[in-house]
Design a protein around this motif. Structure first.
Motif, PDB file in Angstrom:
ATOM      1  N   ASP A  75     -24.367  44.057   6.738  1.00 60.49           N
ATOM      2  CA  ASP A  75     -23.000  43.076   6.826  1.00 60.49           C
ATOM      3  C   ASP A  75     -23.262  42.035   5.053  1.00 60.49           C
ATOM      4  O   ASP A  75     -22.205  40.937   5.375  1.00 60.49           O
TER       5      ASP A  75
ATOM      6  N   GLY B  13     -17.583  41.671   4.714  1.00 64.59           N
ATOM      7  CA  GLY B  13     -18.057  41.819   5.785  1.00 64.59           C
ATOM      8  C   GLY B  13     -18.856  40.058   5.882  1.00 64.59           C
ATOM      9  O   GLY B  13     -18.744  39.066   5.208  1.00 64.59           O
TER      10      GLY B  13
ATOM     11  N   THR C 233     -19.929  40.978  11.369  1.00 65.85           N
ATOM     12  CA  THR C 233     -19.668  42.185  11.000  1.00 65.85           C
ATOM     13  C   THR C 233     -20.161  43.126  12.237  1.00 65.85           C
ATOM     14  O   THR C 233     -19.418  43.887  12.225  1.00 65.85           O
TER      15      THR C 233
END
Length: 161
Positions: free
Chosen positions: A50, A54, A59
């Protein structure tokens, strides 16, 4: 923790688990080390994907992701230890680092951590990683021992002893 810390945790945990599961210290222990180590290391590295998209530590650092990987072997019959790598990644980020992780993201963005962690760049990061890994192995040993004890007791009851 950083990538080095997560890999160190995964490798040490895999070695310890192999000896807990196959304590003979022979070829079977080594095979178990590899069988556990590869997926645990993959799982330990996965949440940090992530950082490329994100929100890092949100995330892919949450309980729904862990639950999905815990169910993975039921649907695909392989890599059954990946979930453990993800779980230990979370434990290391919660107990080993100051920041913590957002366990209930995206529903709740609050990050959870323990006040005992260090910054990722700290000189004590490796020591904290080893200490967290030792704690994980103590818990694993207790679970494995309890499962063994339960199996023996169940067998004795089943045959009338």
């Amino acid at each position: 923790m950083n990538k080095k810390g997560h890999v160190l945790n995964a490798v040490l945990l895999s070695i310890g688990l192999a000896y807990l599961l196959e304590p003979a210290g022979d070829e079977t222990t080594f095979i178990t080390m590899i069988a556990v180590g590869a997926p645990v290391t993959l799982g330990a590295l996965f949440p940090d994907v992530d950082t490329a998209f994100g929100r890092h530590r949100k995330t892919l650092h949450n309980l729904p992701i862990l639950a999905g990987f815990a169910l993975f072997p039921y649907f695909f019959s392989n890599l059954e230890w990946v979930w453990l790598g993800i779980l230990t990644h979370y434990v290391l980020d919660i107990a080993g680092s100051k920041r913590g992780i957002a366990l209930f993201y995206p529903v709740w963005k609050k990050e959870f951590g323990l006040p005992v962690g260090v910054t990722v760049s700290s000189k004590q990061a490796d020591l904290v990683t080893v200490l967290v890994t030792a704690g994980e192995l103590v818990i694993a040993a207790a679970i494995i021992y309890q499962a063994h004890t339960w199996a023996i007791e169940s067998t004795r009851q089943a045959i009338g002893f």
